[in-house]
Design an enzyme around this catalytic site. Structure first.
Site, short mmCIF file in Angstrom:
data_model
loop_
_atom_site.label_atom_id
_atom_site.label_comp_id
_atom_site.label_asym_id
_atom_site.label_seq_id
_atom_site.Cartn_x
_atom_site.Cartn_y
_atom_site.Cartn_z
N ASP A 59 -10.45 3.83 -1.54
CA ASP A 59 -11.27 3.04 -1.01
C ASP A 59 -12.60 2.99 -0.96
O ASP A 59 -13.29 3.73 -1.05
CB ASP A 59 -10.83 3.36 0.62
CG ASP A 59 -9.15 3.12 1.27
OD1 ASP A 59 -8.71 2.92 0.27
OD2 ASP A 59 -9.04 3.11 2.67
N ASP A 102 1.57 -1.08 0.35
CA ASP A 102 0.38 -0.68 -0.22
C ASP A 102 0.78 1.34 0.63
O ASP A 102 1.22 1.37 0.82
CB ASP A 102 -1.14 -0.07 1.49
CG ASP A 102 -2.02 0.95 1.11
OD1 ASP A 102 -2.06 2.02 0.37
OD2 ASP A 102 -2.93 1.17 1.76
C1 GLA Z 1 -5.43 1.56 3.05
C2 GLA Z 1 -6.24 1.03 1.64
C3 GLA Z 1 -7.38 0.54 2.37
C4 GLA Z 1 -6.11 -0.38 4.01
C5 GLA Z 1 -6.06 0.88 4.64
C6 GLA Z 1 -4.77 0.53 5.64
O1 GLA Z 1 -6.82 3.01 2.90
O2 GLA Z 1 -6.87 1.73 0.53
O3 GLA Z 1 -7.66 -0.70 1.84
O4 GLA Z 1 -5.11 -1.26 3.38
O5 GLA Z 1 -4.99 1.72 3.59
O6 GLA Z 1 -4.73 1.58 6.28
#
Ligand code: GLA
Length: 516
Positions: A330, A268
């Site tokens: 997200d 990520d």
């Molecule tokens: C980002 C990702 C999510 C999750 C969060 C964890 O927002 O897109 O899917 O993994 O980080 O903090």
């Protein structure tokens, strides 16, 4: 004076100075970290004017306001989100000029829950926040690792728990994956998202935090259930919520994940923005660096790129070694989020292929923020898109309705169809959408989606499916995959009454007459 003694004298000087000055009068301007023992770190840039403070939280670029009065420091922010308005508050008591004992209170993941941490708030150098940049590899096409020929299926902790979970939760989820029938339905990867890591040991090896004391034992347990296990890290020094990331330790971490027995890495971007730019070269280079490290580890590890679709990742994700790549920000457990993300994928479907999948983010089915009709739409749309099916709910407490959605074998079969062809969108009419997808073995899936708030009649013509049923000895058979019943193939077209935000999903196949 030798350099070393100069440093000593200077630091002694500042120590004496800190003791001599009334603490409330020394300016707090500068960089600070809030570090939770055995947990994450959050960086702030502080500005003091009299007793008033403003603090930019580095990772999320949010601005807290606060006060410093006597030895008490308080920072607070009010956040508006899809779930309502909430406050995050830090309260600290001064221990020395540059150090406070601090607590942080924020809402938990579920309504009414509060998540409290205790840690140390202390002054740091700019370098701690923005480490020096290390070189990235020259861009080069990475070999295909041969994994996930159909979209990966599994469970991930983030949507339901955020970072508020532990080893026992993950083990419980592995148990439930098997006992609920999810494993038999095809769900295989148990993925531990943000919240497991802590820091590095004396040899630089990444270690789990107090809630994850033995990451290898956890992997062994999940494997003992016949499942595979995933882990989470970042090309940055920290992941989104401040837990340890892999920056500068890519090869070492890939080796550790492999030695522990992990089968999947979600990588990520988040904290990487403190080191790299958001340019194609940096994005691609940072992801390629970990891809090379994973290949070197010698273990087959599914590589999931998570950088929210930046730089049109679907155009280079496979070259950088990715097996799947997030195409969006997200998802949240709300109709608007799911609907917007899901239908936006139709324009980039040509970039998904066996082993290299567009990832519109994980499933919210069963988390409670949508109706059953909306969750059926979510599942149907993700299946038609050939999206990874990564459940994000509590598998231990699923209702029969949630199970019937996540474990609908005929819908899963569309997602996993070996031909993996893109869906074709017919021109939307008002809020009605018809998606048609060619499947293996002379079959077609048709999704009739009602994106509107009132029931709608939606139709398709049988001949729009281009199935060769007019040839001698053949006819069409059709089945409603949510009602689990045959659909009569009569007249020129089929019309269904589709509930608000709902779907009717039909599979149409050519059958040889006289064979049954
Ligand atoms: C980002 C990702 C999510 C999750 C969060 C964890 O927002 O897109 O899917 O993994 O980080 O903090």
């Amino acid at each position: 004076m030798k350099l070393k003694s100069l440093f000593f004298a200077l630091s002694l000087g500042s120590f004496a100075c800190a003791l001599a000055q009334p603490s409330a009068q020394s300016s707090l301007d500068g960089y600070w970290e809030y570090r939770v023992p055995n947990g994450g770190v959050t960086f702030f840039s502080l500005k003091q004017t009299g007793e008033t403070l403003t603090a930019i939280e580095d990772d999320h670029r949010t601005s807290f306001t606060g006060t410093i009065q006597s030895d008490k420091l308080r920072l607070a922010i009010t956040v508006q989100s899809a779930n309502g308005t909430f406050e995050i508050v830090y309260d600290g008591v001064r221990e020395s000029a540059d150090k406070f004992q601090m607590s942080r209170r924020a809402p938990g993941v579920r309504p009414g829950e509060v998540f409290e941490t205790k840690g140390v708030f202390k002054r740091v150098d700019r370098d701690a926040v923005y480490p020096a940049r290390l070189p990235l590899p020259p861009l080069e096409d990475q070999p295909d690792n041969g994994l996930v020929r159909t979209p990966p299926m599994g469970w991930n902790s983030w949507n339901h728990y955020h970072d508020q979970f532990d080893d026992a939760t993950v083990r419980g989820m592995a148990d439930a994956m098997v006992s609920s029938g999810m494993a038999a339905a095809g769900y295989k990867y148990i993925i531990v998202d943000e919240g497991w890591s802590s820091s590095r040991d004396a040899n630089g090896n990444i270690v789990g935090n107090a809630r994850f004391p033995d990451m290898k034992a956890l992997a062994d347990y999940v494997h003992s259930k016949g499942l595979k296990i995933g882990i989470y890290s970042s090309p940055g020094p920290q992941v989104c919520g401040g837990y340890q990331g892999s920056y500068g330790h890519e090869e070492q971490d890939a080796g550790t994940f492999a030695a522990w027995g992990y089968d999947y890495l979600k990588y990520d971007w988040c904290g990487a923005r403190r080191v790299y730019q958001r340019t194609p070269a940096d994005l691609e280079g940072a992801y390629q660096k970990m891809s090379e490290a994973l290949a070197k580890s010698g273990r087959p590890i599914v590589y999931s790129l998570c950088e929210y679709g930046w730089g049109d990742v679907w155009k280079w994700g496979a070259k950088a070694g990715g097996n799947l790549w997030r195409t969006t920000g997200d998802i949240s457990d709300h109709w608007e989020s799911m609907d917007r993300i899901g239908f936006a994928q139709l324009d980039i479907q040509q970039y998904s292929s066996a082993g290299h999948w567009n990832d519109p983010d994980m499933l919210e089915v069963g988390n409670g923020g949508m109706t059953a009709d909306e969750y059926r739409t979510h599942m149907s749309l993700w299946a038609l898109l050939r999206a990874p099916l990564i459940a994000g709910n509590d598998l231990r407490t699923m209702t029969e309705e949630t199970k019937s959605i996540l474990m609908n074998a005929e819908v899963i079969a569309i997602d996993q169809d070996p031909e993996a062809l893109p869906a074709v969108r017919t021109p939307p009419q008002d809020t009605s959408e018809v998606l048609i997808r060619q499947l293996a073995n002379e079959a077609v899936a048709v999704g009739l989606f009602n994106r509107g708030a009132a029931p709608a009649q939606i139709s398709f013509r049988w001949d729009s499916l281009h199935l060769n049923a007019n040839l001698g000895g053949k006819s069409l058979e059709a089945r409603d995959l949510w009602k689990h019943e045959a659909v009569p193939v009569t007249g020129d077209s089929y019309t269904a009454l589709v509930p608000p935000h709902g779907v009717v999903l039909v599979r149409v196949a050519v059958k040889q007459l006289g064979t049954f």
